[in-house]
Design an enzyme around this catalytic site. Structure first.
Site, mmCIF file in Angstrom:
data_model
loop_
_atom_site.group_PDB
_atom_site.id
_atom_site.type_symbol
_atom_site.label_atom_id
_atom_site.label_comp_id
_atom_site.label_asym_id
_atom_site.label_seq_id
_atom_site.Cartn_x
_atom_site.Cartn_y
_atom_site.Cartn_z
ATOM 1 N N ASP A 153 40.572 11.639 42.464
ATOM 2 C CA ASP A 153 39.266 12.209 42.089
ATOM 3 C C ASP A 153 38.852 13.738 42.750
ATOM 4 O O ASP A 153 39.139 13.689 43.825
ATOM 5 C CB ASP A 153 37.964 11.214 42.157
ATOM 6 C CG ASP A 153 36.827 11.853 41.733
ATOM 7 O OD1 ASP A 153 36.722 11.764 40.347
ATOM 8 O OD2 ASP A 153 35.995 12.619 42.203
ATOM 9 N N TYR A 155 34.686 21.944 43.987
ATOM 10 C CA TYR A 155 34.954 21.564 45.170
ATOM 11 C C TYR A 155 35.718 22.531 46.007
ATOM 12 O O TYR A 155 36.634 22.974 45.680
ATOM 13 C CB TYR A 155 35.626 20.125 45.532
ATOM 14 C CG TYR A 155 34.938 19.180 44.873
ATOM 15 C CD1 TYR A 155 33.565 18.985 44.443
ATOM 16 C CD2 TYR A 155 35.779 17.844 44.702
ATOM 17 C CE1 TYR A 155 32.845 17.742 44.037
ATOM 18 C CE2 TYR A 155 34.999 16.484 44.210
ATOM 19 C CZ TYR A 155 33.749 16.657 43.934
ATOM 20 O OH TYR A 155 32.975 15.575 43.527
ATOM 21 N N GLN A 195 30.352 8.227 37.109
ATOM 22 C CA GLN A 195 30.458 8.026 38.531
ATOM 23 C C GLN A 195 29.010 8.605 39.078
ATOM 24 O O GLN A 195 28.629 9.944 39.357
ATOM 25 C CB GLN A 195 31.369 9.425 38.682
ATOM 26 C CG GLN A 195 31.947 9.646 40.152
ATOM 27 C CD GLN A 195 32.980 10.617 40.473
ATOM 28 O OE1 GLN A 195 32.787 11.491 41.296
ATOM 29 N NE2 GLN A 195 34.121 10.516 39.798
ATOM 30 N N LEU A 203 30.504 4.989 51.567
ATOM 31 C CA LEU A 203 30.152 4.739 53.053
ATOM 32 C C LEU A 203 28.830 5.555 53.506
ATOM 33 O O LEU A 203 28.620 5.745 54.702
ATOM 34 C CB LEU A 203 31.537 5.280 53.959
ATOM 35 C CG LEU A 203 32.617 4.327 53.847
ATOM 36 C CD1 LEU A 203 33.714 5.032 54.690
ATOM 37 C CD2 LEU A 203 32.385 3.080 54.169
ATOM 38 N N GLY A 240 37.127 9.131 50.919
ATOM 39 C CA GLY A 240 37.582 10.253 51.392
ATOM 40 C C GLY A 240 38.224 10.081 52.854
ATOM 41 O O GLY A 240 38.211 8.908 53.150
#
Length: 331
Positions: free
Chosen positions: A49, A54, A176, A207, A283
């Site tokens: 993704d 980004y 999402q 997280l 990530g």
């Protein structure tokens, strides 16, 4: 690794997806990004993704390089459009102009002919939804995307988007949202409606931006981490970086220990325990970080464990459905 169906489609995704927000092009260079992607593939992750915005479009470029030579049919690539990719007035949002230009830019940077899921990164209150969905439909019909999805849309927005997608004959398969033990704002409204519409969740920040890895403490902040202040203390402006939250997170560690797993594994497994979740996006700034998070795919949490987690976290959990981020984008 588990593989789960995405929404009402016939496509499977890996239950752990690798995302590159805040890593590729920002905290890691190409060599490390490639190493993380290759480690992910070795561990059974097939879903990746990203988004055009980004790292100022660098993240897509780096992911494309990292995936070079990988069998395209064996992976699922998801990207998004909405946030600025340039300085012009039309370099943002979900107008037909920007969406059409964005998909072409994403495909060029990712070095692929198509993405598997093309997502609206937020809801655009300045563009008619009919215009956006019409552009998405044309992208699907042109073979540049297989399915469409959204990120941080409210219940009303998801319903309206799904109705238009059905009229246009395209598959709206995914939502999402941010979702983790501490941030459960999708549970009261978004999840039930998505279950009704056969849309599933691909969740970011399982997280809580590292908080649920257990590495942060009220008096112990890892040097160089994103929430470390210049004086070595804790940056407390973020919603998760509050002493009462960190104290409760610390009390989760015995639960993870009883299961024989790191806290990060427990946190990701908690997200995957929701039956409306197809994947949790993790990530990595180092390949070895994936070892703990990927273990979550095979960790089934019983009701007793889920109840213990709720008992520990108590009132630090945010459940208000008005906190869905589209509301914040509109302001």
């Amino acid at each position: 690794m588990q593989y789960r169906k995405l929404g009402n489609s016939g496509m499977y995704v890996s239950s752990i997806a690798l995302g590159n927000w805040a890593t590729h092009g920002e905290t890691v260079d190409q060599d490390v990004a490639t190493a993380c992607v290759r480690k992910a593939l070795d561990l059974g992750i097939t879903t990746f993704d990203t988004a055009d915005a980004y790292a100022g479009t660098k993240a897509e470029t780096m992911l494309g390089e990292a995936l070079k030579g990988v069998r395209r049919e064996g992976i699922e690539v998801m990207t998004k459009a909405f946030f600025p990719t340039g300085t012009g007035k039309n370099d943002r949002g979900l107008s037909r102009k920007h969406v059409m230009e964005s998909i072409n830019g994403s495909l060029r940077r990712l070095q692929t002919d198509y993405v598997d899921v093309y997502q609206a990164h937020r809801y655009d209150y300045e563009t008619p939804l009919e215009e956006t969905m019409g552009a998405f439909a044309d992208i699907v019909r042109a073979g540049k995307a297989h399915y469409i999805g959204v990120s941080e849309w409210t219940v009303a927005e998801i319903r309206a988007g799904a109705a238009l997608a059905a009229e246009l004959g395209i598959q709206f398969v995914s939502s999402q949202p941010q979702y983790n033990m501490l941030w459960r704002v999708i549970e009261p409204e978004v999840v039930p409606v998505c279950e009704e519409l056969r849309i599933t969740q691909v969740c970011w920040s399982p997280l809580a931006q590292g908080v649920l890895s257990g590495k942060y403490g009220a008096s112990a902040v890892p040097a160089g981490s994103r929430f470390a202040a210049d004086d070595g203390g804790l940056k407390t402006e973020h919603k998760f970086m509050q002493p009462e939250v960190l104290e409760r997170v610390e009390r989760l560690k015995p639960i993870a220990a009883d299961l024989g797993v790191p806290l990060a594994t427990l946190a990701v497994a908690w997200v995957l325990a929701n039956p409306n979740v197809s994947a949790a996006i993790v990530g990595a700034s180092r390949p070895e970080q994936l070892d703990d998070t990927v273990k979550a795919a095979d960790l089934a949490l019983g009701q007793e464990t889920l109840d213990r987690i709720d008992g520990v976290l108590g009132d630090v959990v945010q459940r208000d459905p008005a906190k869905v981020e589209s509301f914040l984008t509109r302001v």
